[in-house]
Design an enzyme around this catalytic site. Structure first.
Site, PDB file in Angstrom:
ATOM      1  N   HIS A   1      -3.774  -5.734   1.074  1.00  0.00           N
ATOM      2  CA  HIS A   1      -3.145  -5.984   2.368  1.00  0.00           C
ATOM      3  C   HIS A   1      -3.138  -7.457   2.759  1.00  0.00           C
ATOM      4  CE1 HIS A   1      -2.577  -1.788   3.453  1.00  0.00           C
ATOM      5  NE2 HIS A   1      -3.753  -1.547   2.898  1.00  0.00           N
TER       6      HIS A   1
ATOM      7  N   CYS B   1       0.855  -1.197   0.000  1.00  0.00           N
ATOM      8  CA  CYS B   1       0.000   0.000   0.000  1.00  0.00           C
ATOM      9  C   CYS B   1       0.891   1.247   0.000  1.00  0.00           C
ATOM     10  CB  CYS B   1      -0.967  -0.048   1.184  1.00  0.00           C
ATOM     11  SG  CYS B   1      -2.370   1.064   0.992  1.00  0.00           S
TER      12      CYS B   1
ATOM     13  N   GLU C   1      -1.350  -8.740   4.906  1.00  0.00           N
ATOM     14  CA  GLU C   1      -1.133  -8.823   6.361  1.00  0.00           C
ATOM     15  C   GLU C   1      -2.434  -8.790   7.139  1.00  0.00           C
ATOM     16  OE1 GLU C   1      -0.681  -6.219   4.487  1.00  0.00           O
ATOM     17  OE2 GLU C   1      -0.846  -4.302   5.556  1.00  0.00           O
TER      18      GLU C   1
END
Lengths: 230, 80, 738
Positions: A203, A86, A205
């Site tokens: 994302h 990002c 994560e």
């Protein structure tokens, strides 16, 4: 593989990233302040998501000029791994570590929603725990994720197999309707020439736990930390 | 010296904001609006008193930070 | 670049100026009495903001005192920056909701953005890391272009600020009504988590201790914002624009991190954010609560522009600023932390034993006011109230249904108050922090894991203003009950609420009557449900050109889920039995169906039976906790059939419905808004009904999930695709698809 997370002022997904790295590596990453310049002993440098310097001027522009980035560039030149997610991807393009730029979403609005992305190749340090062509459900949260590069650069990325992820529909097909932010050739993530530097907008994560959004992102981190892959 | 750096999207780079504003202008009844491009203007007050030197500083700033030359072009002007 | 200071004309305060500042003639006399002389301009400014409705709650305090605020789990109730409740594991939840209504009409983006920034500061001021934001929004008639402009700006502003600071926006609500034309409501709620023994308060202590200013520099923005929020709109928006503050979420993010880093040390004695009325209210409140005096040297205040007067600095509402009292031996440590985060840090004064606030600027004393009388003699009004006449009960059988169930549902599910809010929440980062278990649209309340535990917070905001307009007491009770119900529906144990009381001009008896009645209803519900009020905010004078908004006591509810893995959402899976819990009589008065289909905003709103509410909710929560409930949805706007449709849409699966009871007309059974009801999706419906009946809770099976259609009991059928199109069109059609 020993990991570190760079903290620029205004970053906000560093905790999410630390959880994912710790989950896959079994130990917490080192936290690197933006003024540090000694990255010795680290194998993987992660630039997490957020709004470095408020994303004022241009997303990632000021972070790309901070002292730590000289060390990150040297690390990449030594063949070290660098992951930018990002805002981290934006910083990498602003710093010239990855080609192209990230423009405002074609919708002109911030997009915070799940996207489906396709794993373009699974013979990289980041993706070998996935199948080639596998479709991942991962969340996006950005206002400027519209990947742009000139036609020659795009052709080179394609020709050299450096497109890591593409936006697609649930069946894995790429189309304009399945391209949420207008990215050129539906590109969601790209690799450097040596495939050690990866930048992507969604994302992974945030997808390491079945309770909080599923586990489609976990294999990216497991790929990195798996000793079996040479 | 006052240095003004104008940063614009390069020709050929899509400018969705400009396109949306162009669309809105025609909706407001402004006929004959062609392409609309939106950039930014950075106004800097520099201690430098020599115009050429100030311009050079502005150029350097634009190249290194104020513009991303992958997608943007810039123009530097000096005001007395 | 700032020009040389332009001299601003200094007026000698008199009654006329005091009135311009929003004080009444009687209040002006009181100021003269306290001061024993004509106050300076700065002093008058301080009195006018401290005695404004916004800061003094002068019209509402007598009523607010009636709300129940205590429970064994309440650590700090109203009176601090935010409420604090014990959530176990040595942790506390810190939360509050606050309005930014007037600024959000004048400049929607900045108004909403600074609303989010302000409520965040109220929470992290207390030592809590903010973990969730919610927003209760009310907009005017969607066909009015002004409304579209307001929606666009407010949504961008909330996203622009919340996304940047990295606090997930996880929930909220949106209503539309022409009564909010030109007076939208933007009520922002923040929830934070702190160690329960590390809560920071605002009471200053220690004569001689340094008073420290941190954060952004002070500019002239927002001057007299607090008094603006306390006066009706004249519609003259252009003239008022300069008072709007501009938010800087980047600085706020740094401020959060710097404050939390400092709070991990023992440096802070007291801390307060500079919100409405900025330096004035923060310094007066800190000193006042601590029973000490305070001296400020304005020359030391970090300033954004040259030539600011004392008056301007004391009244400035520049954002992202905090005031702290530090242990003197830790001031240097604090300075280093703020330098690391590149934030301004300045010692601007010290505590004294005089009991006065003394403000110095350029060597002159600009203000010297005794703090005791400033607080104790603040006006307090018991304003006259008038009762709004009750509306008659509407007999369901006497209301004609011209649309049938399918036609009615398609219209209702696409109407502004029920249509999908995805267009809004897909602009809000709801996942940053990696703890969001139930995102917007997935459950009746947002569910956010308490990091490092297996537990979670459930969070909601609720109010049904059309009920409150018809009967504020019933509506007040309903707002609290619905918040409670929404928490229950995720499996949470409801703990406490924050309230945001949005009403019209309190000087009008009917408005004050609504306020008093809403408080009565809320109090009764809070007591019956063990659901105390721990923080809140009052926003009055929500009127434009003499017309009041619908009375809107917005409730923010917080609960705890002990096993986060057991929380449930609303999404159906195939082949589950749908079981309706609660009593259905087919209440149509003030229902959305009556408004949208019948074209009538009419009748008495549904009453809330608080004993039944409690009993049904406790039963539902026990079933969810036992792990036998696969999905759960409370019944509210649009009634049973809308709840069925929302569950089907969330899961992408059809439903086949059984016929309802013969004695209730179809439209009343399926669209009535009787309270205290839930819809459960379970594997064994017969067993669930048996369990409910054994507990004395009414229950009935109403259908089964599966297939790609919604099959209605009157033999109508709606394909899920058609239902989805109806549900998802409103916002994109209104706001533009790209």
């Amino acid at each position: 593989m020993k990991a570190g997370i760079v903290l620029f002022p205004g970053i906000n997904r560093e905790r999410d990233m630390a959880l994912a790295l710790e989950r896959a590596a079994g130990r917490a990453p080192r936290v690197i302040w933006h003024t540090e310049t000694d990255l010795d002993g680290l194998d993987l440098i992660v630039l997490p998501g957020g709004f470095s310097y408020g994303d004022y001027l241009r997303c990632g522009a000021m972070a790309a000029q901070s002292p730590v980035m000289g060390a990150v560039r040297a690390h990449a030149q030594r063949g070290g791994h660098v992951l930018g997610v990002c805002n981290g991807f934006q910083v990498l393009t602003e710093a010239g570590l990855l080609p192209g730029a990230l423009l405002r979403n074609a919708t002109l609005r911030f997009i915070a929603a799940d996207a489906t992305i396709r794993v373009e190749r699974n013979d990289t340090d980041y993706t070998h725990r996935y199948r080639a062509g596998q479709v991942l459900r991962v969340v996006m949260a950005h206002g400027d994720g519209n990947y742009y590069a000139d036609a020659a650069t795009l052709d080179r990325l394609e020709g050299d197999g450096l497109v890591a992820f593409r936006y697609c529909d649930a069946a894995g097909d790429v189309s304009e309707a399945a391209n949420p932010n207008g990215s050129a050739r539906a590109i969601a993530g790209i690799l450097s020439r040596n495939r050690r530097v990866l930048g992507l907008m969604p994302h992974p994560e945030n997808h390491i736990d079945p309770l909080t959004g599923g586990t489609d992102g976990l294999a990216l981190f497991e790929s990195l930390f798996a000793a079996s892959y040479a | 010296m006052r240095v003004v750096v104008t940063v614009m999207p390069k020709p050929g780079v899509l400018d969705p904001q400009g396109r949306a504003v162009g669309h809105a202008l025609s909706n407001l009844g402004f006929a004959g609006v062609g392409e609309v491009r939106i950039g930014k203007v950075v106004v800097l007050d520099l201690a430098e008193t020599d115009a050429d030197a100030a311009r050079a500083i502005g150029e350097d700033m634009a190249r290194r930070l104020l513009a991303n030359t992958v997608i943007e072009s810039y123009r530097v002007t000096v005001e007395a | 670049m700032p020009d040389e200071a332009s001299p601003r004309p200094a007026r000698v305060p008199d009654e006329a100026l005091a009135r311009e500042f929003g004080l009444s003639a009687e209040e002006w006399l009181r100021v003269l009495g306290i001061m024993g002389r004509t106050p300076t301009l700065t002093e008058l400014g301080i009195f006018s903001v401290m005695w404004s409705e916004h800061c003094s709650y002068k019209s509402s305090r007598v009523w607010l005192k009636q709300l129940p605020t205590k429970a064994p789990w309440v650590i700090h109730g109203p009176g601090e920056n935010a409420g604090v409740v014990d959530i176990g594991d040595g942790l506390a939840a810190v939360f509050k909701m606050e309005s930014h209504n007037h600024p959000s009409f004048i400049e929607p983006y900045q108004g909403a953005a600074t609303g989010v920034g302000g409520i965040l500061r109220d929470v992290f001021t207390m030592g809590a890391r903010p973990v969730a934001n919610l927003n209760a929004l009310r907009f005017g008639d969607p066909s009015d272009p002004v409304t579209r402009r307001v929606i666009d700006g407010v949504v961008r502003g909330i996203g622009g600020y919340g996304n940047c600071v990295g606090v997930p926006t996880v929930g909220g609500e949106v209503n539309f009504h022409r009564a909010y034309n030109r007076n939208p409501l933007v009520n922002a709620m923040t929830v934070g988590i702190a160690k329960r023994d590390r809560i920071f308060l605002s009471a200053a202590a220690g004569v001689g201790n340094p008073v420290v200013y941190v954060g952004s520099k002070t500019g002239i923005d927002g001057i007299h914002g607090a008094t603006m929020a306390s006066a009706e709109f004249s519609g003259d928006v252009e003239a008022r624009r300069p008072t709007v503050q501009v938010g800087d979420p980047f600085t706020e993010k740094l401020l959060i991190e710097a404050c939390l880093e400092l709070m991990a040390t023992d440096a802070i004695i007291a801390i307060q954010d500079m919100g409405a009325a900025g330096l004035t209210s923060s310094s007066v409140e800190m000193a006042g609560r601590g029973g000490v005096g305070i001296e400020l040297d304005l020359d030391a205040v970090p300033q954004r522009e040259a030539g600011m007067s004392a008056y301007e600095m004391m009244l400035s509402e520049s954002q992202e600023r905090m005031l702290m009292v530090l242990r003197p031996d830790r001031a240097e440590l604090a300075r280093q932390i703020f330098a690391k985060w590149e934030l301004d840090f300045a010692v601007i004064g010290r505590l004294t034993n005089t009991g006065r606030i003394v403000v110095r600027h350029h060597g002159a004393t600009e203000a010297d006011i005794p703090l005791g009388p400033l607080a104790d003699q603040a006006p307090l009004y018991e304003r006259p109230t008038a009762t709004t006449p009750k509306l008659p009960y509407i007999e369901p059988a006497k209301v004609e249904d011209r649309y049938g169930l399918a036609g009615g549902l398609l219209r209702l599910i696409g109407c502004p108050d029920l249509a999908s809010r995805a267009w809004i929440y897909n602009q809000y980062d709801s996942t940053v922090g990696a703890q969001t278990i139930r995102r917007p649209g997935a459950a009746d309340a947002a569910v956010v894991r308490i990091e490092g535990t297996t537990r979670a917070l459930a969070l909601t905001t609720d109010c049904t203003p059309r009920y409150c307009a018809a009967d504020a007491e019933a509506g007040g009770a309903q707002a609290v009950a619905e918040a409670w119900r929404n928490l229950i529906a995720t499996g949470a144990r409801p703990l406490a609420i924050t309230d945001n009381m949005n009403f019209g001009n309190p000087e009008k008896p009917e408005v004050m009557g609504q306020f008093a009645a809403a408080i009565r209803g809320m109090s009764a519900a809070c007591r019956a449900l063990d659901f105390p009020v721990v923080s809140g905010n009052v926003s009055l004078y929500n009127e434009t050109d003499g017309r009041a908004i619908l009375p809107t006591p917005a409730i923010g509810g917080l609960g705890v889920i002990d096993d986060a893995a057991r929380s449930v959402g609303i999404a159906l899976r195939p082949w589950l039995d749908l079981v309706l819990i609660g009593t259905t009589k087919g209440w149509l008065g003030q229902s959305l169906w009556l408004r949208e289909i019948g074209g009538r905003e009419d009748g008495a709103p549904p009453p809330v039976d608080l004993d039944a509410e409690r009993k049904h909710g406790d039963f539902v929560r026990a079933q969810i906790t036992a792990g036998v409930v696969r999905a759960c949805h409370d019944l509210s706007d649009g009634g049973l059939l809308v709840a069925v449709a929302e569950m089907a849409l969330a899961g992408g699966v059809g439903v086949r419905l059984n016929a309802g009871p013969r004695e209730i007309p179809n439209h009343a059974f399926w669209f009535g808004e009787d309270q205290g009801r839930y819809l459960l999706a379970v594997g064994d419906g017969a067993e669930m009904v048996r369990l409910a009946e054994a507990a004395g809770v009414p229950a009935m099976r109403i259908g089964i999930s599966g297939g790609r259609d919604l099959t209605l009991p009157d033999r109508g059928t709606i394909s899920m695709n058609a239902l989805r199109t109806a549900y998802e069109s409103f916002f994109p059609d209104l706001m533009g698809r790209s």
